[in-house]
Design an enzyme around this catalytic site. Structure first.
Site, PDB file in Angstrom:
ATOM      1  N   LYS A 220       9.947  55.424  26.399  1.00 53.41           N
ATOM      2  CA  LYS A 220      10.823  56.110  25.408  1.00 53.41           C
ATOM      3  C   LYS A 220      10.535  57.734  25.562  1.00 53.41           C
ATOM      4  O   LYS A 220      11.519  58.303  25.236  1.00 53.41           O
ATOM      5  CB  LYS A 220       9.914  55.576  24.125  1.00 53.41           C
ATOM      6  CG  LYS A 220      10.693  55.947  22.932  1.00 53.41           C
ATOM      7  CD  LYS A 220       9.784  56.084  21.735  1.00 53.41           C
ATOM      8  CE  LYS A 220       9.025  57.307  21.834  1.00 53.41           C
ATOM      9  NZ  LYS A 220       8.252  57.366  20.411  1.00 53.41           N
ATOM     10  N   CYS A 290      14.334  49.002   6.654  1.00 57.00           N
ATOM     11  CA  CYS A 290      13.964  47.861   7.379  1.00 57.00           C
ATOM     12  C   CYS A 290      12.673  48.066   7.922  1.00 57.00           C
ATOM     13  O   CYS A 290      12.304  48.519   8.946  1.00 57.00           O
ATOM     14  CB  CYS A 290      14.870  47.669   8.754  1.00 57.00           C
ATOM     15  SG  CYS A 290      14.609  46.062   9.468  1.00 57.00           S
ATOM     16  N   CYS A 297      15.247  44.354   1.959  1.00 59.48           N
ATOM     17  CA  CYS A 297      16.381  43.534   2.252  1.00 59.48           C
ATOM     18  C   CYS A 297      17.310  43.652   1.144  1.00 59.48           C
ATOM     19  O   CYS A 297      18.852  43.379   1.312  1.00 59.48           O
ATOM     20  CB  CYS A 297      15.930  41.950   2.698  1.00 59.48           C
ATOM     21  SG  CYS A 297      14.995  42.067   4.119  1.00 59.48           S
ATOM     22  N   CYS A 300      19.529  46.245   1.308  1.00 60.59           N
ATOM     23  CA  CYS A 300      20.214  46.606   2.603  1.00 60.59           C
ATOM     24  C   CYS A 300      21.426  45.905   2.756  1.00 60.59           C
ATOM     25  O   CYS A 300      22.046  44.792   2.339  1.00 60.59           O
ATOM     26  CB  CYS A 300      19.474  45.839   3.921  1.00 60.59           C
ATOM     27  SG  CYS A 300      20.144  45.905   5.398  1.00 60.59           S
ATOM     28  N   CYS A 306      22.168  39.417   8.326  1.00 66.72           N
ATOM     29  CA  CYS A 306      21.009  39.622   9.080  1.00 66.72           C
ATOM     30  C   CYS A 306      20.362  38.248   9.090  1.00 66.72           C
ATOM     31  O   CYS A 306      20.011  37.857   8.099  1.00 66.72           O
ATOM     32  CB  CYS A 306      19.973  40.692   8.536  1.00 66.72           C
ATOM     33  SG  CYS A 306      18.471  40.832   9.329  1.00 66.72           S
TER      34      CYS A 306
HETATM   35  S1  SF4 Z   1      18.452  42.561   5.725  1.00 67.60           S
HETATM   36 FE1  SF4 Z   1      17.668  42.437   7.968  1.00 67.60          FE
HETATM   37  S2  SF4 Z   1      18.435  44.640   8.902  1.00 67.60           S
HETATM   38 FE2  SF4 Z   1      18.305  44.671   6.648  1.00 67.60          FE
HETATM   39  S3  SF4 Z   1      16.204  45.268   6.105  1.00 67.60           S
HETATM   40 FE3  SF4 Z   1      16.085  42.893   5.895  1.00 67.60          FE
HETATM   41  S4  SF4 Z   1      15.193  42.457   7.937  1.00 67.60           S
HETATM   42 FE4  SF4 Z   1      16.073  44.726   7.951  1.00 67.60          FE
END
Ligand code: SF4
Length: 312
Positions: A220, A290, A297, A300, A306
């Site tokens: 990385k 995340c 979530c 998000c 997801c």
């Molecule tokens: S919905 Fe999925 S991408 Fe979004 S924060 Fe939750 S685990 Fe992460």
């Protein structure tokens, strides 16, 4: 010799440059500055470095981009002989777009304190490249804020290969504390600096194989060093954030067990023009939304797309 006390008194501001990470395929590298591409062309070429790895990957990416970018018309009659498109996650474009939207404020720690912002822009090119590598070595298992603080203290002592080699281990350890695994990093930094002085004239090497051969430098770090210090996109830099989020979004065809496996899996399908952007994008997303534990979530935009969304 610079003492830890002196470094605190003389502390200079860590260079914080706000710079968009969104770059097109022809854009230069992040961080080292607008002259990074010219540094790469002039100095790497002068050193006779060919970079065979990136060339091979570029050919691969070009092939992929044809499959991705075929228009509706192109998919019509007469295209039945085209090779089947490579595998790609079904919703990745929308998921990526959502992440870009969530990251549009560029207000995560990585945006202000990441490696692109931890070197002295007024230093000579090879010193800047050394500082990029050093900040990457310090950053593993360490929060961006802690890495930036350590770099600030080191820079107050004049951060060069020679100054680090003149420094005793105890002083170096005091200056970089509390970065993760600081005792091991003292040893690796000394060993790597000695190799750079003896074999690279105080500069850093310009290829991934040479970089990962240095003590304490992983894949990385090598890919980020190539991008930031040399302006070359050699591969996707996958850290724990990228590894975790790629797994949650099912961006790998099969489950992967390590960042290196994830890097190889992502490079199979992610268009090359996104390789340099994806690290910073996902690292900040992982810092703010995340999260490793209890991802947010509910907030998000990908919560309905997801597979790993929680508590909905
Ligand atoms: S919905 Fe999925 S991408 Fe979004 S924060 Fe939750 S685990 Fe992460």
């Amino acid at each position: 010799m610079c003492s830890p006390q002196e470094s605190g008194m003389k502390a200079v501001g860590v260079r914080m440059v706000t710079r968009s990470r969104s770059r097109g395929p022809g854009a230069g590298p992040q961080g080292v500055g607008d002259d990074a591409a010219s540094l790469r062309i002039g100095e790497a070429a002068a050193a006779g470095r060919k970079g065979s790895g990136p060339v091979k990957r570029q050919r691969k990416a070009q092939r992929l981009s044809v499959a991705y970018e075929a228009s509706g018309d192109e998919k019509g009659a007469g295209t039945e002989h085209l090779p089947a498109p490579a595998w790609e996650p079904p919703d990745w474009r929308k998921q990526l777009e959502n992440i870009q939207t969530m990251r549009s404020g560029r207000d995560a720690p990585v945006d202000q304190l990441g490696v692109e912002h931890c070197y002295d822009r007024s230093a000579p090119p090879k010193v800047r490249r050394y500082q990029v590598l050093l900040s990457l070595m310090l950053s593993s298992q360490t929060k961006d804020q802690v890495t930036a603080g350590a770099m600030q203290r080191l820079q107050a002592c004049g951060l060069t290969v020679d100054s680090v080699l003149r420094m005793d281990d105890s002083t170096l350890g005091t200056l970089i504390y509390p970065v993760g695994f600081w005792r091991s990093k003292v040893k690796y930094i000394k060993q790597t600096s000695a190799i750079l002085q003896q074999h690279y004239g105080g500069d850093i090497p310009a290829s991934v194989p040479e970089l990962v051969a240095l003590p304490g430098v992983g894949p990385k770090m090598a890919h980020l060093a190539m991008a930031v210090a040399w302006g070359t996109v050699s591969g996707i830099a996958v850290d724990t954030h990228v590894h975790r989020i790629a797994g949650r979004l099912r961006w790998t065809k099969k489950a992967t067990k390590s960042p290196e496996e994830t890097r190889a899996a992502l490079e199979e399908w992610l268009p090359r023009e996104l390789w340099s952007e994806i690290n910073g994008l996902l690292v900040g997303f992982g810092q703010q939304t995340c999260l490793p534990v209890r991802p947010r979530c509910q907030a998000c935009l990908n919560r309905t797309l997801c597979p790993a969304a929680r508590g909905l």
